[in-house]
Design an enzyme around this catalytic site. Sequence first.
Site, short mmCIF file in Angstrom:
data_model
loop_
_atom_site.label_atom_id
_atom_site.label_comp_id
_atom_site.label_asym_id
_atom_site.label_seq_id
_atom_site.Cartn_x
_atom_site.Cartn_y
_atom_site.Cartn_z
N LYS A 10 -46.88 -13.72 -8.15
CA LYS A 10 -47.99 -14.58 -8.57
C LYS A 10 -49.21 -13.77 -9.04
CE LYS A 10 -46.44 -18.41 -5.68
NZ LYS A 10 -46.86 -19.48 -4.76
N TYR A 50 -44.10 -26.87 -11.20
CA TYR A 50 -44.48 -27.41 -9.89
C TYR A 50 -44.52 -28.94 -9.89
CZ TYR A 50 -45.56 -22.83 -7.87
OH TYR A 50 -45.49 -21.56 -7.35
N ASN A 113 -50.33 -16.85 -2.24
CA ASN A 113 -49.37 -16.33 -1.27
C ASN A 113 -48.34 -15.39 -1.90
OD1 ASN A 113 -47.91 -18.27 -2.58
ND2 ASN A 113 -47.26 -19.37 -0.76
N HIS A 116 -43.15 -16.66 -5.05
CA HIS A 116 -42.40 -17.92 -4.97
C HIS A 116 -40.92 -17.58 -4.96
CE1 HIS A 116 -40.84 -21.92 -5.94
NE2 HIS A 116 -40.01 -21.27 -6.75
N GLU A 127 -34.93 -23.73 -12.08
CA GLU A 127 -36.05 -22.82 -12.29
C GLU A 127 -35.66 -21.65 -13.19
OE1 GLU A 127 -38.26 -23.85 -8.03
OE2 GLU A 127 -37.26 -21.91 -8.25
P1 CMP Z 1 -44.64 -21.89 -3.58
O1 CMP Z 1 -43.50 -21.40 -2.74
O2 CMP Z 1 -44.78 -21.31 -4.93
O3 CMP Z 1 -44.55 -23.48 -3.70
C1 CMP Z 1 -45.67 -24.32 -3.80
C2 CMP Z 1 -46.96 -23.58 -3.73
O4 CMP Z 1 -48.10 -24.37 -3.48
C3 CMP Z 1 -46.93 -22.60 -2.56
O5 CMP Z 1 -46.02 -21.57 -2.79
C4 CMP Z 1 -48.40 -22.24 -2.47
O6 CMP Z 1 -48.79 -21.27 -3.44
C5 CMP Z 1 -49.05 -23.56 -2.82
N1 CMP Z 1 -49.48 -24.27 -1.61
C6 CMP Z 1 -48.71 -24.78 -0.65
N2 CMP Z 1 -49.46 -25.37 0.29
C7 CMP Z 1 -50.74 -25.23 -0.10
C8 CMP Z 1 -51.98 -25.63 0.45
N3 CMP Z 1 -52.04 -26.29 1.59
N4 CMP Z 1 -53.09 -25.30 -0.22
C9 CMP Z 1 -53.02 -24.63 -1.39
N5 CMP Z 1 -51.87 -24.22 -1.96
C10 CMP Z 1 -50.75 -24.51 -1.32
#
Ligand code: CMP
Length: 139
Positions: A10, A50, A113, A116, A127
């Site tokens: 990311k 998403y 985070n 993904h 995907e």
């Molecule tokens: P990802 O595994 O890419 O799938 C969905 C994404 O949404 C997740 O990782 C985070 O980057 C984001 N995400 C999930 N929960 C939250 C949250 N509570 N607040 C902000 N971003 C979130």
Amino acid sequence: AVQRTFSILKPDVTRRNLTGAVNARIEAAGLRIIAQKRVHMTRAQAETFYGVHRERPFFGELVEMMTAAPVVVQVLEGEDAILAYRAVMGATNPEKADAGTIRKDFAISMGENSVHGSDAPETAAQEIAQWFAGNEIVG
Ligand code: CMP
């Protein structure tokens, strides 16, 4: 069985020049990077990717974050790749991620985070198809 999963490094990773560091974790986990490219997602691409989260309160923030800087999209291959990658990624919330995981060591927050990974074979196939042509995947 040998399986493929889809991965994204990311914007928080590319911005901090951690692409190689995260790739080293992926390879150390026994996963092979069989396709990889750096892209700057458009809003439409991020919204499609998403789409399942469209109704979530964090959707707008998520799309902003994913389009703020380049990402690296990848196809990973290995034994039980989907679960193997999720294990090395760690929990979505980096504060809850196990020691030694990518998110524990690199992630900034729940949103930023770092990585993904697909959650199931059907989503992995979907995907991968959004981001790679068949001839870009070299197993
Ligand atoms: P990802 O595994 O890419 O799938 C969905 C994404 O949404 C997740 O990782 C985070 O980057 C984001 N995400 C999930 N929960 C939250 C949250 N509570 N607040 C902000 N971003 C979130």
